[in-house]
Enzyme design. Structure first.
Site, PDB file in Angstrom:
ATOM      1  N   GLY A  50       0.760  -1.232   0.000  1.00 40.44           N
ATOM      2  CA  GLY A  50       0.000   0.000   0.000  1.00 40.44           C
ATOM      3  C   GLY A  50       0.790   1.281   0.000  1.00 40.44           C
ATOM      4  O   GLY A  50       1.650   1.528  -0.857  1.00 40.44           O
ATOM      5  N   THR A  52       3.042   2.305   2.035  1.00 42.35           N
ATOM      6  CA  THR A  52       4.487   2.155   2.271  1.00 42.35           C
ATOM      7  C   THR A  52       5.221   1.980   0.949  1.00 42.35           C
ATOM      8  O   THR A  52       6.249   2.627   0.694  1.00 42.35           O
ATOM      9  CB  THR A  52       4.761   0.959   3.193  1.00 42.35           C
ATOM     10  N   VAL A  80      -7.005  -7.504   3.550  1.00 40.02           N
ATOM     11  CA  VAL A  80      -6.231  -8.691   3.184  1.00 40.02           C
ATOM     12  C   VAL A  80      -5.105  -8.270   2.247  1.00 40.02           C
ATOM     13  O   VAL A  80      -5.366  -7.815   1.122  1.00 40.02           O
ATOM     14  CB  VAL A  80      -7.120  -9.759   2.507  1.00 40.02           C
ATOM     15  N   THR A  82      -1.184  -9.257   3.321  1.00 36.45           N
ATOM     16  CA  THR A  82      -0.004 -10.082   3.593  1.00 36.45           C
ATOM     17  C   THR A  82      -0.351 -11.457   4.140  1.00 36.45           C
ATOM     18  O   THR A  82       0.552 -12.266   4.372  1.00 36.45           O
ATOM     19  CB  THR A  82       0.913  -9.363   4.597  1.00 36.45           C
ATOM     20  N   ILE A 141      -4.676  -6.597  11.802  1.00 34.90           N
ATOM     21  CA  ILE A 141      -4.719  -8.054  11.781  1.00 34.90           C
ATOM     22  C   ILE A 141      -3.453  -8.613  11.148  1.00 34.90           C
ATOM     23  O   ILE A 141      -2.712  -9.384  11.756  1.00 34.90           O
ATOM     24  CB  ILE A 141      -5.957  -8.562  10.998  1.00 34.90           C
ATOM     25  N   LYS A 152       9.025 -14.948  16.210  1.00 39.26           N
ATOM     26  CA  LYS A 152       9.183 -16.377  16.484  1.00 39.26           C
ATOM     27  C   LYS A 152      10.411 -16.927  15.769  1.00 39.26           C
ATOM     28  O   LYS A 152      11.187 -17.704  16.350  1.00 39.26           O
ATOM     29  CB  LYS A 152       7.938 -17.139  16.038  1.00 39.26           C
ATOM     30  N   ARG A 246      17.491   6.312  38.378  1.00 38.35           N
ATOM     31  CA  ARG A 246      18.809   6.120  39.007  1.00 38.35           C
ATOM     32  C   ARG A 246      18.768   4.950  39.984  1.00 38.35           C
ATOM     33  O   ARG A 246      19.691   4.150  40.057  1.00 38.35           O
ATOM     34  CB  ARG A 246      19.233   7.388  39.738  1.00 38.35           C
ATOM     35  N   TYR A 247      17.703   4.866  40.745  1.00 37.54           N
ATOM     36  CA  TYR A 247      17.479   3.746  41.660  1.00 37.54           C
ATOM     37  C   TYR A 247      16.040   3.825  42.141  1.00 37.54           C
ATOM     38  O   TYR A 247      15.285   4.719  41.750  1.00 37.54           O
ATOM     39  CB  TYR A 247      18.461   3.763  42.845  1.00 37.54           C
ATOM     40  N   HIS A 305       6.819  12.035  51.660  1.00 39.16           N
ATOM     41  CA  HIS A 305       6.684  10.603  51.918  1.00 39.16           C
ATOM     42  C   HIS A 305       5.233  10.155  51.773  1.00 39.16           C
ATOM     43  O   HIS A 305       4.714   9.385  52.591  1.00 39.16           O
ATOM     44  CB  HIS A 305       7.231  10.245  53.295  1.00 39.16           C
TER      45      HIS A 305
END
Length: 547
Positions: A50, A52, A80, A82, A141, A152, A246-247, A305
């Site tokens: 499309g 792209t 639909v 790919t 989809i 995968k 940082r922590y 606190h």
């Protein structure tokens, strides 16, 4: 062996994979042409779909339409494209196996070594307020199928789901291919990406279609006797890493901040100035905005606190209500406010900045800052200044992690608050001024860690007793911090007085009116103590524990 088991001895070693063929299908075109130029320069065949493909072709680079690979036209308005063996076999073939290599050859299918896919902008479409049909069309989809297939098969294929991954792909092109370690990292990011996407879709359906868990055979009742609402059968939590901190709460703890897609809270705030936010800064800033935004009038909360050092609403007749609110919130407990976090529910003005600049403050967070206020506060090198995101809102539900699981509850909010349902149990009906102070104290008490007692006068806290393991100690602490200001103040208790002794501490200090939930088995004793002192007391019928 089952049909999905393969003898490990059949695998051939594979680390570096040269990129010879790439599939590109992206909604976000950021840096697409930078990547396309590098791929074209390396002689990589680009297969695309499309818009792209059109973007790449219009830039002068050769590209193969996916329909030429599948020998099937893009159809159903692009639904639909790919989803075809000619595409997915090229992605899923495990070329460490000679049998997969042979099958591809027999099928006449070329493998892919790179898949670049980012998904339809579902979250952004929902956030835009689009109608349901438009939202549904933005549920991707084919994209997630491509991403999951490539992830995968990361032993053979690199998957990039974001323009942020392009630089490492560009570098891999120049070095002759991607490494297994690199592909593993990209695969992990890809699976996290599709998980977050599916979570956003599920959340949309739960909120807009009403997908809920089946009702229990016997619904438990709440304290008010109402049946508990149904909850989703499965709770999936997803958030995107913003950056590491940082922590954590302490220096030996690792920490990071994640943001929930589509939310507009403290995690999405913009830092304008100051040192990097810490874990504790975020916790206190969240508590501060929660306290300040409990009020519809201009309000300021100062937190230390996770507990309030002071909360106040500004006098609406004042020239600068938000500056007035800050000054009176700070006056509640100036000692504890040192090194605190300040939240305002209105724009920080020059006048407010003038009072803040001389007080050591970790964070100031607000919807906005006047230019003059920014100029004043940015002169302080380390103070952190945050603006809340557009559409800022407090969460409707809260999640707390426990060992082995999560707790979920509706947030304790004061939306549409009214004292009309309060029940007078002692003394005379409060006059307008006293009732306004009681309402303020009751709302402000929600921000106090339990057991919580808050004393107030003229729309400002004057003493706070918080986090004690018995209510008597909380009463003593509130009175101690208020000092002489306790006399003539009003008091709010986040839960009932189990005995009259805690109330008596407040009465002896000169508190003129009290609001509390009621509901103790010793309510009669508590009411009798208030009546003996001639003090007005209301029962609300609800509590505001805050752990």
């Amino acid at each position: 062996m089952s049909g999905h088991d393969i003898d490990p001895s059949l695998y051939r070693d594979r680390d570096a994979v040269e990129i010879r063929r790439a599939l590109l299908s992206v909604s976000d075109k950021t840096d697409l042409l930078v990547l396309a130029e590098a791929l074209a320069g390396a002689g990589v065949e680009m297969v695309s779909t499309g818009s792209t493909a059109s973007t790449i072709r219009e830039a002068g680079f050769a590209v193969t339409d996916v329909s030429a690979v599948t020998q099937f036209p893009e159809s159903l308005d692009g639904r639909v494209k790919t989803l075809h063996p000619a595409v997915h076999a090229g992605i899923l073939a495990d070329l460490r196996l000679e049998s997969h290599e042979d099958q591809l050859r027999d099928l006449g299918i070329e493998p892919f070594q790179l898949v670049v896919v980012n998904l339809y902008p579902f979250v952004e479409t929902v956030a835009s307020g689009a109608a349901t049909p438009t939202v549904i069309e933005n549920i991707d989809i084919g994209g997630p199928a491509l991403v999951r297939a490539a992830a995968k098969n990361h032993a053979n294929v690199a998957i990039a789901v974001s323009p942020a991954s392009y630089p490492q792909i560009l570098k891999a092109i120049t070095l002759g291919g991607t490494t297994l370690a690199q592909r593993q990292r990209l695969a992990g990011e890809a699976f996290a990406h599709t998980a977050a996407y599916d979570t956003a879709v599920a959340a949309y359906f739960a909120a807009n279609v009403g997908i809920k868990a089946p009702a229990a055979d016997t619904a438990e009742s709440s304290e008010t006797g109402d049946a508990q609402p149904d909850f989703d059968a499965t709770l999936t939590v997803s958030a995107d890493l913003q950056h590491t901190l940082r922590y954590g709460e302490n220096s030996h703890q690792r920490a990071a901040i994640y943001a929930t897609p589509g939310a507009a809270g403290i995690a999405q705030a913009t830092q304008l100035h100051g040192k990097e936010m810490s874990y504790n800064n975020y916790v206190d800033a969240d508590a501060a905005v929660r306290a300040a935004f409990d009020f519809s009038d201009p309000a300021v909360a100062i937190i230390k606190h996770a507990n309030p050092c002071g909360i106040a609403v500004g006098g609406l007749l004042e020239a600068d209500p938000i500056a007035d609110a800050h000054a009176r919130a700070h006056a509640c407990d100036p000692v504890s406010a040192f090194g605190g976090v300040i939240a305002a529910n209105r724009t920080v003005t020059k006048a407010m900045a003038e009072t803040v600049k001389d007080i050591f403050t970790e964070v100031v967070v607000a919807p906005a800052f006047e230019p003059e206020a920014l100029e004043i506060l940015t002169a302080k090198k380390n103070i952190r200044l945050l603006t809340l995101p557009e559409g800022f809102s407090l969460a409707d539900q809260e999640i707390k992690q426990i060992s082995g699981g999560l707790l979920l509850q509706d947030s304790d909010r004061f939306t549409g608050f009214s004292s009309g349902g309060w029940r007078l149990v002692s003394g005379d009906e409060a006059d307008a001024e006293t009732r306004a102070d009681l309402e303020f104290a009751w709302v402000a008490s929600r921000a106090v860690k339990s057991n919580g007692i808050l004393l107030a006068h003229q729309g400002a806290s004057v003493g706070v007793g918080m986090g004690q393991v018995n209510r008597v100690d909380s009463c003593h602490l509130a009175v101690q911090r208020a000092g002489a200001r306790a006399a003539g103040s009003v008091a709010a208790s986040d839960a009932f007085f189990p005995f009259a002794d805690g109330l008596q501490v407040l009465l002896d200090a000169g508190v003129r009116a009290v609001v509390q939930p009621g509901g103790s088995i010793r309510d009669d004793e508590v009411v009798a103590a208030a009546q003996a002192a001639g003090v007005t007391m209301y029962f609300t019928g609800e509590r505001h524990f805050f752990h």
